[in-house]
Design a protein around this motif. Structure first.
Motif, PDB file in Angstrom:
ATOM      1  N   ARG A   3       0.864  -1.225  -0.010  1.00 30.46           N
ATOM      2  CA  ARG A   3       0.031   0.067  -0.085  1.00 30.46           C
ATOM      3  C   ARG A   3       0.882   1.086   0.027  1.00 30.46           C
ATOM      4  O   ARG A   3       1.794   1.185   0.556  1.00 30.46           O
ATOM      5  CB  ARG A   3      -0.921  -0.021   1.269  1.00 30.46           C
ATOM      6  N   TYR A   5       1.397   5.269   0.993  1.00 32.09           N
ATOM      7  CA  TYR A   5       0.863   6.259   2.041  1.00 32.09           C
ATOM      8  C   TYR A   5       1.669   7.683   1.688  1.00 32.09           C
ATOM      9  O   TYR A   5       2.699   7.524   0.932  1.00 32.09           O
ATOM     10  CB  TYR A   5       1.131   5.886   3.217  1.00 32.09           C
ATOM     11  N   GLU A  44      -1.610  -0.500  -3.871  1.00 27.63           N
ATOM     12  CA  GLU A  44      -2.984  -0.084  -3.483  1.00 27.63           C
ATOM     13  C   GLU A  44      -2.813   1.485  -3.068  1.00 27.63           C
ATOM     14  O   GLU A  44      -2.006   1.516  -1.762  1.00 27.63           O
ATOM     15  CB  GLU A  44      -3.853  -0.653  -2.673  1.00 27.63           C
ATOM     16  N   THR A  46      -3.405   4.300  -0.373  1.00 26.59           N
ATOM     17  CA  THR A  46      -4.358   4.492   0.632  1.00 26.59           C
ATOM     18  C   THR A  46      -4.251   5.928   1.228  1.00 26.59           C
ATOM     19  O   THR A  46      -5.254   6.356   1.494  1.00 26.59           O
ATOM     20  CB  THR A  46      -3.737   3.339   1.735  1.00 26.59           C
TER      21      THR A  46
END
Length: 57
Positions: A3, A5, A44, A46
């Protein structure tokens, strides 16, 4: 799982500006993290800040 950030907050309180990629195992335990330098497949987005201290058992 990988993920992305905006930032990562390390256990010692250091805030590393990102974007960063955080890789975790099936139990959501941190395996590694690194700066996101370009688009990566299977990451992904986030957003927000990932806090290592909150995620570790």
């Amino acid at each position: 799982m990988k993920r992305a950030y905006h930032d990562i907050l390390l256990p010692d309180g250091t805030l590393r500006k990102g974007p960063v990629v955080v890789e975790t195992d099936e139990a959501d335990r941190l395996l590694c993290w690194y700066p996101l330098l370009r688009e990566e497949a299977f990451v992904e987005w986030t957003g927000g800040t990932y806090s290592v201290s909150q995620k570790q058992p």
